[in-house]
Scaffold this motif. Structure first.
Motif, mmCIF file in Angstrom:
data_model
loop_
_atom_site.group_PDB
_atom_site.id
_atom_site.type_symbol
_atom_site.label_atom_id
_atom_site.label_comp_id
_atom_site.label_asym_id
_atom_site.label_seq_id
_atom_site.Cartn_x
_atom_site.Cartn_y
_atom_site.Cartn_z
ATOM 1 N N LEU A 84 10.276 4.028 1.664
ATOM 2 C CA LEU A 84 8.969 3.381 1.781
ATOM 3 C C LEU A 84 8.375 3.635 3.164
ATOM 4 C CD1 LEU A 84 7.647 0.196 0.315
ATOM 5 C CD2 LEU A 84 7.371 0.508 2.765
ATOM 6 N N CYS A 93 0.461 6.312 2.215
ATOM 7 C CA CYS A 93 0.519 5.623 0.930
ATOM 8 C C CYS A 93 1.967 5.663 0.455
ATOM 9 C CB CYS A 93 -0.429 6.253 -0.093
ATOM 10 S SG CYS A 93 0.004 7.942 -0.547
ATOM 11 N N VAL A 94 2.225 4.995 -0.670
ATOM 12 C CA VAL A 94 3.576 4.927 -1.231
ATOM 13 C C VAL A 94 3.480 5.254 -2.713
ATOM 14 C CG1 VAL A 94 5.557 3.414 -1.616
ATOM 15 C CG2 VAL A 94 4.205 3.156 0.460
ATOM 16 N N ASP A 96 4.362 5.308 -6.742
ATOM 17 C CA ASP A 96 4.698 4.225 -7.675
ATOM 18 C C ASP A 96 6.202 4.012 -7.761
ATOM 19 O OD1 ASP A 96 2.000 3.876 -8.178
ATOM 20 O OD2 ASP A 96 2.033 4.982 -10.083
ATOM 21 N N THR A 98 8.545 4.700 -5.490
ATOM 22 C CA THR A 98 9.046 4.092 -4.252
ATOM 23 C C THR A 98 8.675 2.618 -4.188
ATOM 24 O OG1 THR A 98 9.013 6.204 -3.097
ATOM 25 C CG2 THR A 98 8.927 4.222 -1.726
ATOM 26 N N TRP A 99 7.441 2.303 -4.587
ATOM 27 C CA TRP A 99 6.988 0.911 -4.605
ATOM 28 C C TRP A 99 7.872 0.086 -5.553
ATOM 29 C CZ3 TRP A 99 3.811 -2.110 -1.887
ATOM 30 C CH2 TRP A 99 3.440 -3.341 -2.447
ATOM 31 N N ILE A 103 10.246 -3.087 -4.585
ATOM 32 C CA ILE A 103 10.031 -4.397 -5.211
ATOM 33 C C ILE A 103 11.322 -4.874 -5.877
ATOM 34 C CG2 ILE A 103 8.842 -5.600 -7.103
ATOM 35 C CD1 ILE A 103 7.019 -5.282 -4.705
ATOM 36 N N GLU A 108 8.253 -9.009 -3.852
ATOM 37 C CA GLU A 108 6.951 -8.755 -3.235
ATOM 38 C C GLU A 108 6.893 -9.223 -1.789
ATOM 39 O OE1 GLU A 108 3.700 -10.130 -5.613
ATOM 40 O OE2 GLU A 108 4.118 -8.667 -7.197
ATOM 41 N N VAL A 111 8.647 -6.713 0.439
ATOM 42 C CA VAL A 111 7.901 -5.469 0.602
ATOM 43 C C VAL A 111 6.713 -5.679 1.533
ATOM 44 C CG1 VAL A 111 6.544 -3.677 -0.583
ATOM 45 C CG2 VAL A 111 8.709 -4.487 -1.577
#
Length: 135
Positions: A84, A93-94, A96, A98-99, A103, A108, A111
């Motif tokens: 991340l 940006c990150v 999907d 990696t996000w 998470i 949340e 993160v």
């Protein structure tokens, strides 16, 4: 010294992110090292590399980050932080994937704290780099 009111507010953010973040000290230090490397910030690196090792980040991981390489052996939570942070710092940006992985590891709140750590230490790096603060 040059903007005491700003730095007073910044210090309170930093206190939370460094000592009370939802991801804990070990992973906070890992994120700080990634940010210090990405911004080529020697003061933050000099301060936080020994702390990261003391908190449980392996010397091999620290050495790899110092040279801009992805560390070879990372625990799952460390890999989520590293991925991340590097995506955010390098691509702004990150992905999907990696996000979702972050998470799943941290929730949340974790993160958001992780992103806050990146932003806070990037801001400090900008200030120190612009002021040419020696290590």
């Amino acid at each position: 010294m040059r903007s005491p009111e700003l730095m007073g507010h910044v210090q309170r953010i930093g206190e939370y992110l460094r000592f009370r973040s939802a991801i804990g000290a070990r992973l906070t230090e890992l994120a700080i090292l990634v940010t210090a490397h990405e911004w080529q910030q020697p003061v933050e690196w000099a301060i936080h590399a020994p702390i990261a090792e003391r908190e449980g980040i392996s010397p091999a991981t620290i050495a790899a980050i110092a040279t801009g390489e992805r560390p070879g052996l990372l625990a799952d939570d460390e890999a989520a932080v590293y991925d991340l942070c590097t995506e955010l710092q390098r691509r702004r940006c990150v992905s999907d994937a990696t996000w979702a992985r972050a998470i799943a590891c941290f929730g949340e709140a974790g993160v958001v704290d992780l992103i806050g750590i990146n932003g806070y230490y990037a801001m400090l790096a900008m200030l120190m780099n612009a002021a040419r603060t020696p290590a």
